[in-house]
Design an enzyme around this catalytic site. Sequence first.
Site, PDB file in Angstrom:
ATOM      1  CG  MET A  10       3.932  -9.788  11.453  1.00  0.00           C
ATOM      2  SD  MET A  10       5.304  -9.448  10.333  1.00  0.00           S
ATOM      3  CE  MET A  10       6.461  -8.661  11.454  1.00  0.00           C
ATOM      4  CD  GLU A  22      -1.900   0.979   3.188  1.00  0.00           C
ATOM      5  OE1 GLU A  22      -1.402   0.152   3.971  1.00  0.00           O
ATOM      6  OE2 GLU A  22      -2.562   1.947   3.578  1.00  0.00           O
ATOM      7  NE  ARG A  78       8.871  -8.402   6.629  1.00  0.00           N
ATOM      8  CZ  ARG A  78       8.918  -7.268   7.346  1.00  0.00           C
ATOM      9  NH1 ARG A  78       7.814  -6.827   7.938  1.00  0.00           N
ATOM     10  NH2 ARG A  78      10.024  -6.575   7.430  1.00  0.00           N
ATOM     11  CG  ASP A  85       0.421  -7.085   6.089  1.00  0.00           C
ATOM     12  OD1 ASP A  85       1.011  -7.967   6.726  1.00  0.00           O
ATOM     13  OD2 ASP A  85       0.712  -5.874   6.171  1.00  0.00           O
ATOM     14  NE  ARG A 132       4.595 -20.972  30.169  1.00  0.00           N
ATOM     15  CZ  ARG A 132       5.724 -21.617  30.404  1.00  0.00           C
ATOM     16  NH1 ARG A 132       6.674 -21.654  29.499  1.00  0.00           N
ATOM     17  NH2 ARG A 132       5.911 -22.235  31.558  1.00  0.00           N
TER      18      ARG A 132
HETATM   19  O1  F6P Z   1       3.323  -5.065   6.106  1.00  0.00           O
HETATM   20  C1  F6P Z   1       4.112  -6.153   6.401  1.00  0.00           C
HETATM   21  C2  F6P Z   1       4.398  -6.229   7.872  1.00  0.00           C
HETATM   22  O2  F6P Z   1       5.156  -7.400   8.098  1.00  0.00           O
HETATM   23  C3  F6P Z   1       3.181  -6.175   8.785  1.00  0.00           C
HETATM   24  O3  F6P Z   1       2.515  -7.409   8.873  1.00  0.00           O
HETATM   25  C4  F6P Z   1       3.809  -5.723  10.083  1.00  0.00           C
HETATM   26  O4  F6P Z   1       2.854  -5.075  10.899  1.00  0.00           O
HETATM   27  C5  F6P Z   1       4.864  -4.763   9.623  1.00  0.00           C
HETATM   28  O5  F6P Z   1       5.181  -5.120   8.285  1.00  0.00           O
HETATM   29  C6  F6P Z   1       6.133  -4.821  10.459  1.00  0.00           C
HETATM   30  O6  F6P Z   1       7.017  -3.859   9.984  1.00  0.00           O
HETATM   31  P1  F6P Z   1       8.559  -3.770  10.347  1.00  0.00           P
HETATM   32  O7  F6P Z   1       9.298  -4.779   9.538  1.00  0.00           O
HETATM   33  O8  F6P Z   1       8.929  -2.391   9.969  1.00  0.00           O
HETATM   34  O9  F6P Z   1       8.685  -4.084  11.807  1.00  0.00           O
END
Ligand code: F6P
Length: 371
Positions: free
Chosen positions: A189, A123, A295, A147, A286
């Site tokens: 995430m 985005e 990622r 996302d 937990r």
């Molecule tokens: O937009 C991808 C994302 O991994 C989101 O799911 C998460 O909230 C954000 O980026 C985390 O960002 P950063 O890598 O800057 O911590």
Amino acid sequence: MTQKIAILTGGGDCAGLNSAVKWITKTALDPQLATHRNESFEVIGIKDGWKGLIEVEPEDPASVAKWVEPLDELIVRTWDRYGGTHLGTSRTNPFNPKDDQSERCVANIRGLGLTAIVAIGGEDTLSVAHKLYNLGQKVVGIPKTIDRDLNATDYTLGYDTALNVITEEVDRLRTTAGSHNRIFVVEVMGRHAGWLALEGGQASGAHIILVPEYDFDVGKVADLLRRRREAGVRYDVVVVSEGAKPRGQGEIYLSDKTDGFGHKVLGGIGLSLAKEIERLTGFETRHVVLSHIQRGGHPSARDRLMGRYFGIAAVDLILEEDFGRMVSYRNGQIGSVPLKQAIDKLYLVDTKTQYDVERYNGRRSSLVPKL
Ligand code: F6P
């Protein structure tokens, strides 16, 4: 004429980016294309997303060497096998109202002699692409984000690999959760979109899935878990999206810092929910935050393929001079949509048709309305 195409990756890294860069490069540099079009093509990578395009000084060879990476078939040959982005990324916003660098960006596009830019991003990155297009720049976009919250496309690079990570990690937690009679809360995430939680939770068989699109009642979460113990289940997994919130409360952030696009980093709901479940039920609970593990790692077959298809389609858009568009995947077809349509609104879970607000899980009916 020589076409000079620049590629950049912006925002959070993910699997599939390197595959897209490889296939843009290979397609644009295909000798058959040059012969057919009677033009030559050159492809470069810009380092660290929009930041590179702001920082580079086109007249200074040392600066160009720092921020620009010439790409050819040999360089990108093996890239599709690797996660992350070999070009680097940043969350830099050239249109940041606090420090607007858009004019410098446009001057550098001219200075580097670029005839087209492929921006691979979510985005935020694509909103910059759209603004640059409105300023007369020849930009096309490729959708990527774990996302999967971009509008007008059914797929965004990185999503499938992230889903597989969630499924694999929850499988691992199950053995230890079962051995110890514990509840595990797994925070995933997704920012404001619940796709990773909903589909990751369903794929991994979580008993409870909590998404940002539906504020949950923690008392009800506790009840659902109590009922499972009464039914003889030794342990349970709750998947919670980082953006999910208990009724009447706000999102939880890791800190108050914001990036160039005004976003704060979400995180912490897993811990607070685990504490609350333990307090209400007395069951040992937990939490695990999957965080950036989602990622990382090798791209799944799907992300390699979609990177390839999106990369090829981006070059098609450039050849057709169809700028201001994002390549897309809809109803099983590769196509393209105006960038504006992709960034106009977020694509979120529809809690009326895609989420069971009684079970806090995926729906049990696909074809019968209202079930
Ligand atoms: O937009 C991808 C994302 O991994 C989101 O799911 C998460 O909230 C954000 O980026 C985390 O960002 P950063 O890598 O800057 O911590």
